[in-house]
Scaffold this active site. Structure first.
Site, mmCIF file in Angstrom:
data_model
loop_
_atom_site.group_PDB
_atom_site.id
_atom_site.type_symbol
_atom_site.label_atom_id
_atom_site.label_comp_id
_atom_site.label_asym_id
_atom_site.label_seq_id
_atom_site.Cartn_x
_atom_site.Cartn_y
_atom_site.Cartn_z
ATOM 1 N N HIS A 1 -16.526 -4.828 5.861
ATOM 2 C CA HIS A 1 -15.273 -4.583 4.961
ATOM 3 C C HIS A 1 -15.238 -5.244 3.475
ATOM 4 O O HIS A 1 -14.808 -5.364 3.021
ATOM 5 C CB HIS A 1 -14.262 -4.458 5.199
ATOM 6 N N LYS B 1 1.076 -1.361 0.545
ATOM 7 C CA LYS B 1 -0.340 0.084 -0.054
ATOM 8 C C LYS B 1 0.728 1.128 0.173
ATOM 9 O O LYS B 1 0.545 1.953 -0.641
ATOM 10 C CB LYS B 1 -0.779 -0.083 1.197
ATOM 11 N N GLU C 1 -5.289 5.106 7.852
ATOM 12 C CA GLU C 1 -6.076 6.279 6.565
ATOM 13 C C GLU C 1 -7.270 7.219 6.961
ATOM 14 O O GLU C 1 -7.552 6.697 8.083
ATOM 15 C CB GLU C 1 -6.003 5.210 5.465
ATOM 16 N N ARG D 1 -4.888 -8.707 -10.164
ATOM 17 C CA ARG D 1 -5.448 -9.722 -10.604
ATOM 18 C C ARG D 1 -6.940 -9.442 -10.968
ATOM 19 O O ARG D 1 -7.374 -8.607 -11.279
ATOM 20 C CB ARG D 1 -5.631 -10.892 -9.117
#
Lengths: 165, 504, 504, 165
Positions: free
Chosen positions: B235, B116, B200, B292
């Site tokens: 999530h 990330k 974040e 992917r």
């Protein structure tokens, strides 16, 4: 054969006169029913009543069944005489909290040991199944009286994990 | 084109890849663990090899074993599916080192986008907007608390190596940080073998929208429109759509262009997905790139008519993309429901076990991408995804109606599933109006009825009880299931009695 | 919109209509004969009523019984499907007289187009080309021979009330006339209750191409492109495609315009199909109009994205067509295989009976419109159509590959089917090259291998024999199927012996 | 247990050592086989051999079986000792033509009566099933010795319809 169905807290008496397919007859509560029931395959039934075409699926669910008629369902426990007696004989467990596995899985971490003081909602151990981890929590504060499973053990739904008193 | 393709995966995605290979007339090699003996993907492949015990690390994550099978079987390409080794740069590299083509992006692109931190650093140079947060992994709890104070609560903890909803935690306030950090690190370690975590800012009521991209090794890249993946539970995506109900041509163009810049930043080839958060004012922020195929790729296939797995294989074989951007047209609307072995009425706990009955839907606009069959025992060890059900129709409203119809047809016996949960969700006014954000399901679950019945009338309830009783009594007296048996027994008994009588 | 729709049909087409109604959220009423107790269409409908014995004349053709059910159930519309009463003008009229909407064209249009003679007379005024032949039904054998001599051999005998390949005979020369006339009349009488027969010139190596039309009651009409139905066996379609591989935009436009003139000639509304013969020089001739939904409607749905059954219902409810001609776009290619219970290796004799196993294909681009399920006994009395399998893909070649893949996945146990036949057909170079005419299958069947094996190697044959032997030996020793049984018996036996010993 | 498989005119001897799933063993001709066979459901088997993943379906077919491995099939008759004896005991029927139903259906029309002289290929009767009519024809010329079914009768596949000598 007589049964008692438990739907939530409501008790309904069922007197099954005939379970010989296709014609099944029973008294449910104080109402008599006769259905022409076809078993499409085990657990999947079809019948017509008042013109309505109804598919019913019966799914064993823990100690009871979930029956679906179309998109509606009802959950029940079915007690014959034996299981009624067993149930009546069960002691009062209000002062204990038995924490049971609500899913099959593997115990990946113990967070407490016997004798620990715990708060309501505190995590006791972690179970993993199908890549999901779940912290099993105690519903009440107290002392951990028993941890019934070691780390690494595979458990079935309903297995006792721990007791808090 | 390839001589033979090994699929380093299991379940419905392995079946999906096998189907694409069959249509290209390329022989397939399946691998299976001991828990997957007789699994659908092993049955459907042309060749199948056992690769060890049930735990993934000893089978589906065992790089050496998989490469060994590939070489023994003479496979010249490996498709990783998603999950398992799909986003493992080391695996992609080992595959290429063995002289086998990895059907996916370059190891470098996987490594870059798998971090990330690195991915944001790379993308930030290409004028792609991002949510404020740390670029570097955080250290101790104390460090985390300090950094968090700077960004402000509520915020998100995210596994640096995460994806697919694993390794994500919402942190409402400072006192949750310690526990959240511990669980996120543990899940990240277990799922990805890396416990690095970053912070974040939490975007209020966001939409989760992603852009499908396709790129070849010759510098050609296109985007295939967006997918709406806002409906999530903890999530994790549960229902996806194409197109997004909030999309307009300008926003789609802007998102598509941003996705093309991400492709450029990563020198990306093969299929990939660029994920964005979109806020209530249609501002968007780059989240991450999935290097992917996505679980939800089929909604894009339904709307664009393009077979993404086939494109992956063709691009991996070194072919130039035959589709240009202006050839991509979107028609109608598609929805996907992820059919899981789980119990929505018991906190969505997984429900592995034997499938005693399976009735799958079909008819116009319906596609069921399943990895199971009647009689199959769903193993405890893997993801509980049984099947992806996709409905396509000319409009979103029609697709919802069609999906509802298909869910009504879908019947799974022996284990628990989330079909009834979807059925209820599709009737929810907020879903129908497409007025939702990523927190919608978690809020709704609080209100959702979980009683002993969902409004069945008394007469129907009586009949349901009657049928359960019939089922119960027949289960407990096996003769009832075999009408011939009692007669036969009576016969034998009579014969025996006769013998006894005649003896003296 | 309608309150409730009765479906006056059975099998896969009844299921198809029920699905459309569900998506429109209109309750459905099924009817079923005694042979169809527990049939899929009865199970899927909201209401189901038995209407009598197995023979169609006493159930699915019994107008009074069906109207009685409609009135008792409160249905305000009836969908006839295809076959049975679908093209019976008297039925349509009786339905409307009962104050119920017939989901189809007007009784007058059915009657007009149901008569080959009257329809050609009406259409001939609208500048639509036709094959030379008699307009009037022929009388005696002598009359037939005389008329035939005028037209010239080879020629076709056709039932005036015919359709769907029934009541059609090829007559190569005069000496076949007597037998051909007798069988055609008998079949026509049995199938349609009318033994009128006419003669038509035989067109050499023709293609059979049909145009789908949709018209509302307000004068709006559109066409939805063509279907290629050339692949026939004994004049019955077995595989259909959309688009036709020989089509070009100009020919499509010309055929579409001709179809629109036929619609005008019949003051037609609802869905319908105008059939044409197309010769090797792309000249076309009007054959007939089918005033109902076609079996092969799904290939048009796959390519245009338009749900034809839904359109039928909307138009019948009096709505204006929402789709204009310029909205109709064709994307990709679709193929349909009609999966029948029949034995291709034994002259395609029907094979009714119990379906012991059923594995249906799915995945990208595949639709299986089935009317059966595992455990269902396919009745002797009706058409042997089990299911329609449809494959869509961006190109015809891809659709063929996809269909082949789906056929490989399809497994039906307990009865015979034509799946292997289709699999072989799709590999035929003439089919792949689309170089065929209506006589293709009948010629090919002569050459097709029908041996005891289709090229299985010795080792595989050995294993096949071994597996058959295992199956056979297990079938004939039931304990082998229930591993627990012998143990249990031994237990009981031991207990019994013990009791005997202890008694004295 | 020993069997003889008849594939067309070829006879193959099979010695079935073990039919206990999953490990089945047999000698077929002069070759020994051992397979790990899984029965997915009755009549549907799966096994791997030399890496190949093979599904096999066994479909009863008249007096024999059709076995499919992937897209290839083989038809066979399986004779155990009893059926071999029966077969050997059957008389020579070369001089007779037995016309048997090749499909289930209903006899809707008789075209000849006993004693009629018929030509090879002549229709004897008409059977209807699933809306299909089929004229059953004699393969040889001769006299109709027997008409075994009346009009309106429902017949199964294999039932004797008529005899021509």
């Amino acid at each position: 054969m007589k049964y008692t169905a438990l739907v939530g807290t409501e008790k309904i008496e069922i007197d099954l006169h005939s379970a010989a397919l296709p014609t099944v007859r029973a008294r449910v509560g104080d109402r008599e029913y006769e259905l022409e029931l076809r078993e499409i395959e085990p657990g999947l039934f079809w019948f017509c009543v008042d013109g309505r075409s109804i598919e019913a699926t019966v799914l064993p669910n823990g100690e009871g069944y979930t029956v679906r008629l179309g998109t509606k369902y009802v959950r029940l426990e079915l007690l014959d005489r034996r299981s009624q007696l067993r149930r009546l004989g069960a002691g009062d467990t209000d002062k204990l909290a038995e924490i049971r596995a609500s899913m099959p899985g593997k115990v990946v971490k113990l967070l407490v040991v016997e004798g620990d003081e715990v708060k309501a909602g505190q995590g006791l151990l972690v179970i993993e199944a199908m890549k999901m981890q779940n912290e099993m929590r105690t519903p009440r504060a107290g002392t951990v009286q028993k941890v019934a499973v070691p780390e690494g053990m595979t458990v079935k739904a309903g297995d006792l994990l721990a007791v808090v008193n | 084109m390839f001589r033979k393709i090994l699929i380093a995966n299991r379940g419905e995605i392995a079946v999906r890849v096998i189907r694409a290979c069959r249509e290209l007339r390329i022989p397939t090699v399946a691998v299976y663990s001991e828990a997957d003996e007789g699994a659908l993907h092993a049955r459907m492949a042309d060749e199948a090899f056992g690769i060890g015990p049930a735990p993934s690390v000893e089978s589906y994550l065992a790089v050496e074993k998989i490469l060994d099978v590939a070489q023994r079987a003479g496979a010249d390409a490996i498709h990783p599916g998603y999950g398992f080794l799909a986003e493992n740069a080391g695996f992609a590299e080992a595959v290429e080192d063995a002289g086998i083509t990895f059907i996916g992006p370059s190891p470098a692109a996987i490594a870059l986008m798998g971090s990330k931190v690195e991915s944001r650093r790379a993308v930030s140079k290409y004028d792609v907007p991002m949510v404020p947060g740390t670029l570097d992994p955080i250290g101790s709890v104390a460090d985390a608390l300090e950094t968090a104070a700077g960004i402000g609560y509520p915020l998100m903890l995210k596994a640096s190596a995460g994806g697919g909803g694993k390794g994500l935690r919402f942190v409402a306030s400072a006192d949750q940080m310690e526990s959240a950090l511990r669980t996120t690190r543990a899940e990240a370690k277990a799922a990805f073998g890396d416990d690095a975590v970053y912070i974040e800012r939490f975007v209020e009521r966001p939409r989760h929208i992603e852009i499908q991209v396709l790129a070849d090794r010759h510098g050609n890249a296109i985007h295939l429109g967006e997918r709406e993946c806002t409906i999530q539970r903890r999530h994790q995506k549960v229902i996806e759509e194409c197109p997004s109900p909030i999309m307009n041509p300008e926003l789609r163009e802007k998102l598509g262009q941003a996705a093309m810049r991400v492709v450029e930043a990563a020198s990306y080839y093969n299929a990939g997905t660029v994920e964005f958060l979109v806020d209530q004012d249609l501002n968007f922020y780059f989240l991450e790139m999935n290097t992917r195929l996505q679980v939800e790729h089929a909604v894009t296939e339904a709307v664009t008519g393009i077979d993404l797995v086939r494109q992956q294989i063709e691009v991996a074989a070194g072919n130039e993309l035959k589709i240009r951007q202006q050839d991509v047209t979107m028609r109608g609307a598609a929805i996907e429901c992820r059919i899981y072995a789980e119990d929505p009425d018991n906190n969505f706990f997984p429900s592995p076990g034997r499938i005693s009955m399976l009735r799958t839907p079909s008819g116009p606009g319906i596609r069921d991408d399943s990895g199971v069959y009647a009689g199959w025992t769903v193993p405890l060890e893997y993801d509980p995804l049984l099947s992806k059900l996709i409905a396509w129709a000319p409009t979103r409203a029609d697709a919802i109606a069609r999906m509802s119809r298909a869910l009504d047809e879908y019947q799974i016996g022996g284990i628990k599933d989330n079909i009834a949960f979807f059925r209820q969700l599709l009737d929810h006014p907020a879903f129908i109006a497409a007025d939702f954000d990523t927190g919608f399901i978690d809020r709704w679950l609080g209100e959702r009825s979980k009683g002993v019945t969902n409004g069945m009338g008394e007469r129907d309830r009586d009949m349901a009880l009657l049928i359960a009783t019939v089922f119960h009594s027949r289960q407990n007296s096996p003769e009832a299931n075999h009408p011939a048996a009692p007669t036969a027994n009576a016969w034998k008994l009579a014969g025996r009695n006769e013998q006894l009588l005649r003896k003296p």
